[in-house]
Design a protein around this motif. Structure first.
Motif, PDB file in Angstrom:
ATOM      1  N   HIS A 105       0.858  -1.180   0.000  1.00 33.74           N
ATOM      2  CA  HIS A 105       0.000   0.000   0.000  1.00 33.74           C
ATOM      3  C   HIS A 105       0.895   1.231   0.000  1.00 33.74           C
ATOM      4  O   HIS A 105       1.984   1.221   0.612  1.00 33.74           O
ATOM      5  N   ASP A 107       1.037   4.030   1.605  1.00 30.51           N
ATOM      6  CA  ASP A 107       1.504   4.469   2.921  1.00 30.51           C
ATOM      7  C   ASP A 107       2.603   3.567   3.450  1.00 30.51           C
ATOM      8  O   ASP A 107       3.653   4.024   3.922  1.00 30.51           O
ATOM      9  N   LEU A 186       3.858  11.671   3.396  1.00 32.85           N
ATOM     10  CA  LEU A 186       2.579  11.040   3.732  1.00 32.85           C
ATOM     11  C   LEU A 186       1.450  12.060   3.691  1.00 32.85           C
ATOM     12  O   LEU A 186       0.332  11.749   3.256  1.00 32.85           O
ATOM     13  N   ARG A 190      -1.861  11.924   1.094  1.00 35.34           N
ATOM     14  CA  ARG A 190      -3.233  11.794   1.570  1.00 35.34           C
ATOM     15  C   ARG A 190      -4.098  13.017   1.257  1.00 35.34           C
ATOM     16  O   ARG A 190      -5.322  12.925   1.249  1.00 35.34           O
ATOM     17  N   THR A 191      -3.485  14.174   1.014  1.00 32.71           N
ATOM     18  CA  THR A 191      -4.235  15.413   0.836  1.00 32.71           C
ATOM     19  C   THR A 191      -4.000  15.970  -0.554  1.00 32.71           C
ATOM     20  O   THR A 191      -2.907  16.451  -0.864  1.00 32.71           O
TER      21      THR A 191
END
Length: 329
Positions: A105, A107, A186, A190-191
């Motif tokens: 994944h 992350d 990270l 995610r953003t």
């Protein structure tokens, strides 16, 4: 995201960081038998596995040698630190190989890549610390000079404090920089709204990588200069120390090569951020080989103390300058 890891990894382990950071296209087949990655990627994976196994074996050998060699516990300190270095190296190489072969994944993938580079950096710093520790131990056996002013700087107490502060400072700096870089990666992963600031972050990360490269070179210069200084002191006092001789002749050149390839990879990857498997393989082989040779050279000095003058716990300033210490270490 691979662009940052490419630029960042060039300074990590002589190119090992970009090994895992840019092969995501080749690991989409997971761990199946029909892995059709390019030959350079397969070679890169093979070398990481080889280094991981070799350093694990060297750790076991270090433990075995420490149980066989009789010496004071204070003199085993550098080799106990060396055992920790071997464990860290083995973990780092394993983490570096895993993303090349297995799909994770995003992350998890980023955490593995950055952990590999960070642990590899710690290993290199602590291996230099082990050499400096040995230098101080061996230097403590030098006969007392006519005056404190004539004693080599490398064996004076302030030099020990400087070395400890330098190693600790580099460790904290590496931890902070890698932690910050991973956290920002990270966050941007995610953003979506943060993507617009990503290029600015890449510039900041590049500057931070240059800082690590600079302290790596400074630490290497300190190690080589310390070995050379104590060798000169030995010649003046007509001492023959096989431990220092081996570290200077074997480990010294590879400390220089490792620092040089680190700096060269940093500069090269800044100027050429596009991922190149061949370049990655070359940087990885040279950088990792240099690190392994350095720690193996330190390991080979276990037991050599018997063939040279003893190292007593008291300061060299308390020794008589009438002659060399008595044998029997």
């Amino acid at each position: 995201m691979s662009s940052l890891i490419s630029s960042k990894g060039g300074g990590g382990g002589g190119g090992r960081g970009i090994a895992a950071g840019n092969t995501s296209g080749g690991n989409r087949h997971g761990a199946s038998d029909d892995w059709d990655a390019p030959p350079t990627i397969k070679a890169l994976f093979a070398f990481q596995v080889i280094w991981a196994i070799l350093t694990a074996i060297l750790f076991l050998f270090t433990v075995f040698k420490l149980t066989r060699v009789r010496s004071k516990i204070t003199h085993r300190g550098p080799y106990l630190l060396l055992a920790v270095v071997f464990i860290l190296f083995s973990i780092s190489f394993t983490l570096s190989a895993a993303p090349i072969r297995v799909t994770f994944h995003p992350d998890v993938y980023l955490r593995i890549v950055f952990s590999s580079v960070m642990i590899g950096d710690f290993s290199r710093t602590f291996s230099s610390a082990a050499i400096l520790w040995l230098v101080h131990i061996r230097g403590a056996a030098l006969p007392s000079p006519q005056s404190d002013m004539s004693s080599p700087a490398v064996i004076r107490p302030w030099k020990r404090y400087v070395d400890c502060a330098l190693v600790l400072g580099i460790f904290i700096l590496e931890l902070a920089i890698h932690g910050y870089t991973l956290d920002r990666n990270l966050a941007y992963l995610r953003t979506i709204s943060a993507i617009g600031r990503y290029e600015e972050f890449v510039k900041v990360a590049t500057r931070l990588r240059h800082v690590i490269s600079t302290v790596v070179v400074l630490l290497a210069i300190n190690v080589i200069a310390s070995l050379a200084a104590i060798k000169v002191a030995h010649r003046r006092t007509k001492f023959t120390d096989p431990v220092i001789n081996r570290l200077l002749v074997v480990a010294g050149p590879f400390v220089f090569v490792g620092a040089f390839i680190w700096m060269f990879a940093d500069i090269w990857n800044t100027e050429h951020p596009t991922y190149d498997p061949g370049r990655t393989l070359a940087f990885s082989i040279i950088g990792d080989l240099s690190q392994v040779v350095v720690v193996a050279a330190v390991l080979s000095t276990i037991g050599l103390h018997r063939d040279s003058y003893p190292v007593e716990s008291s300061s060299h300033l308390n020794r008589s300058s009438s002659g060399p210490p008595k044998a029997g270490y």
